[in-house]
Enzyme design. Structure first.
Site, PDB file in Angstrom:
ATOM      1  N   TYR A 193      54.518  19.158   5.897  1.00  0.00           N
ATOM      2  CA  TYR A 193      53.638  17.991   6.019  1.00  0.00           C
ATOM      3  C   TYR A 193      53.214  17.522   4.639  1.00  0.00           C
ATOM      4  O   TYR A 193      53.269  18.269   3.648  1.00  0.00           O
ATOM      5  CB  TYR A 193      52.398  18.320   6.866  1.00  0.00           C
ATOM      6  CG  TYR A 193      51.393  19.146   6.117  1.00  0.00           C
ATOM      7  CD1 TYR A 193      51.579  20.513   5.969  1.00  0.00           C
ATOM      8  CD2 TYR A 193      50.275  18.562   5.529  1.00  0.00           C
ATOM      9  CE1 TYR A 193      50.683  21.274   5.251  1.00  0.00           C
ATOM     10  CE2 TYR A 193      49.366  19.319   4.810  1.00  0.00           C
ATOM     11  CZ  TYR A 193      49.573  20.672   4.672  1.00  0.00           C
ATOM     12  OH  TYR A 193      48.687  21.419   3.950  1.00  0.00           O
ATOM     13  N   PHE A 196      45.425  15.516  -1.226  1.00  0.00           N
ATOM     14  CA  PHE A 196      46.889  15.468  -1.370  1.00  0.00           C
ATOM     15  C   PHE A 196      47.399  16.891  -1.215  1.00  0.00           C
ATOM     16  O   PHE A 196      46.909  17.813  -1.876  1.00  0.00           O
ATOM     17  CB  PHE A 196      47.324  14.949  -2.738  1.00  0.00           C
ATOM     18  CG  PHE A 196      48.795  15.212  -3.007  1.00  0.00           C
ATOM     19  CD1 PHE A 196      49.758  14.252  -2.686  1.00  0.00           C
ATOM     20  CD2 PHE A 196      49.237  16.431  -3.531  1.00  0.00           C
ATOM     21  CE1 PHE A 196      51.112  14.511  -2.895  1.00  0.00           C
ATOM     22  CE2 PHE A 196      50.588  16.690  -3.739  1.00  0.00           C
ATOM     23  CZ  PHE A 196      51.523  15.731  -3.426  1.00  0.00           C
ATOM     24  N   GLU A 197      48.387  17.051  -0.359  1.00  0.00           N
ATOM     25  CA  GLU A 197      49.028  18.353  -0.201  1.00  0.00           C
ATOM     26  C   GLU A 197      50.412  18.107   0.360  1.00  0.00           C
ATOM     27  O   GLU A 197      50.569  17.257   1.238  1.00  0.00           O
ATOM     28  CB  GLU A 197      48.294  19.195   0.857  1.00  0.00           C
ATOM     29  CG  GLU A 197      47.306  20.198   0.362  1.00  0.00           C
ATOM     30  CD  GLU A 197      46.584  20.941   1.500  1.00  0.00           C
ATOM     31  OE1 GLU A 197      46.781  20.617   2.679  1.00  0.00           O
ATOM     32  OE2 GLU A 197      45.826  21.836   1.164  1.00  0.00           O
ATOM     33  N   ILE A 198      51.386  18.821  -0.150  1.00  0.00           N
ATOM     34  CA  ILE A 198      52.677  18.889   0.529  1.00  0.00           C
ATOM     35  C   ILE A 198      52.937  20.372   0.706  1.00  0.00           C
ATOM     36  O   ILE A 198      52.937  21.119  -0.275  1.00  0.00           O
ATOM     37  CB  ILE A 198      53.812  18.235  -0.285  1.00  0.00           C
ATOM     38  CG1 ILE A 198      53.520  16.742  -0.495  1.00  0.00           C
ATOM     39  CG2 ILE A 198      55.158  18.423   0.434  1.00  0.00           C
ATOM     40  CD1 ILE A 198      54.587  16.005  -1.291  1.00  0.00           C
TER      41      ILE A 198
END
Ligand code: GDP
Ligand code: MN
Length: 387
Positions: A150, A273-275
């Site tokens: 995600y 923000f994160e992946i």
């Protein structure tokens, strides 16, 4: 050489997108957006930005989540700003609000006190629920179960560089678990006891640092230095919030010795923000970590954010090599931004506009001098270089 041990930027220099769009495999990934109807304007801003700088080429789907129902206007408007698939989901009581083992009156009183103490968002019950949802639940939401990866998106964010490669695929290829673009210091009053519990988790499960934990440690104090009186008197979280069965393990017995003199430097990956890989959150280790943190009551009696929760879990369970610093992503949320060397604004003196990366630049990029901020993960052990 340090750069062999730690991660590097995925793409050096300007990579124009192929005219017919990117080729190559796609990841099993989606954007996750938690939002309320009233945030539609902010959501549009974020959608415009991510579509313009990335998703118009990549068409990754979006999953919108809400503890209430999205209204028709919200749904129709969102669909207008992307051609990618969009799903809208509701979060039920099992993932939002007070669980049955908490006495809501005690928890609400805890929240009220934080409001009185003017702790940022401390008095806002819904914010506590949001943080707990992002800490321990979002990755199990039915709409996300089909995804492996995600990318978190929030209302009112801005990307200012084109992202012309697929960060999911790059993370997959490089065997990464968690990606960030900004690391900052948490407001101490929101997490006074978080580190005691994270530390206890690590000790009780016999977890040895793989080298990332140190990023979150204050450098050891000078020998003679006496800790400030205030900190010595730090109250433990009250046990009344826990409706434990007799014989249940509680966290009473955590002795300060257990932290081996370590203390939290408040550094965390800024999680708006994160992946990341969803299966890391779904792992037994993360689950145990979340449950232990949750049972302490800290999501209400303090205002633990999902950012320090994710970060300390990473510190306990991951190694620096599992983390990717997206130092090439120009990103802004409210007042904090990361403006990398490849952002248009930083290239203005260059004539003509950067089309090709010179050999000299490539060398500097590889040596990591090119980037606006030093890699916070690399700086571990000396206190994180947070802004
Ligand atoms: P900040 O970034 O820490 O200032 O907090 P935000 O207000 O931006 O909240 C973080 C994220 O959670 C955003 O995506 C919000 O839209 C979302 N959010 C916060 N509170 C709620 C809530 O009560 N309900 C829903 N559905 N989303 C929320
Ligand atoms: Mn926000």
């Amino acid at each position: 050489k340090i750069s062999e041990k730690y991660d590097k930027v995925f793409a050096t220099g300007c990579m124009p997108i192929e005219p017919d769009g990117p080729k190559g495999p796609k990841a099993n990934a989606a954007f996750v957006v938690l939002a309320r109807n009233k945030e539609l304007e902010g959501v549009i801003q974020s959608l415009k930005s991510i579509e313009r700088h990335f998703n118009r080429w990549f068409h990754y789907p979006y999953v919108f989540l809400n503890d209430g129902d999205f209204d028709d206007d919200f749904i129709a408007t969102v669909k207008n700003y992307t051609s990618a698939p969009v799903e809208f989901g509701k979060i039920d009581n099992s993932m939002w609000g007070f669980p049955d083992w908490v006495d809501p009156e005690v928890a609400k009183e805890g929240v009220r006190k934080q409001g009185d103490a003017a702790i940022m968002y401390g008095g806002m019950e819904s914010y506590h629920h949001m943080c707990r949802f992002y800490s321990g639940h979002f990755y199990k939401h039915p709409l996300l179960m089909k995804y492996e990866w995600y990318w978190r998106l929030e209302p009112e964010i801005k990307y200012f560089c084109d992202i012309t490669y697929d960060p999911f695929i790059k993370m997959q290829e490089a065997n990464k678990t968690y990606g960030f673009t900004i690391a900052v210091k948490e407001l101490r009053e929101t997490v006074p006891n978080i580190f005691r519990y994270a530390s206890a988790y690590k000790r009780k499960n016999n977890i040895k640092s793989k080298g990332l934990w140190e990023m979150f440690l204050e450098p050891p104090p000078e020998k003679e230095e006496v800790p400030p009186e205030e900190e010595q008197k730090q109250e433990k979280l009250p046990d009344e919030i826990l409706q434990t069965e007799p014989g249940d393990k509680t966290l009473d017995d955590i002795d300060p010795e257990a932290m081996e003199g370590e203390s939290y430097n408040m550094c965390h990956f800024w999680s708006n923000f994160e992946i990341a890989r969803l299966d890391w959150f779904r792992s037994k280790e993360y689950e145990d970590f979340f449950n232990m943190m949750d049972r302490s009551g800290g999501f209400w009696m303090e205002r633990w954010g999902d950012a320090p929760i994710h970060s300390l879990a990473a510190g306990a369970l991951l190694s620096p090599a599992d983390i990717h610093y997206f130092r090439d992503f120009g990103y802004r949320h409210t007042t904090i931004q990361h403006c990398p060397a490849n952002a248009p604004a930083r290239q203005l003196p260059r004539e003509p506009y950067l089309e090709k990366t010179t050999d000299d630049e490539k060398k500097r990029i590889e040596e990591d001098e090119y980037w606006a901020t030093p890699d916070p993960v690399k700086e571990n052990g000396v206190g994180c270089r947070c802004r």
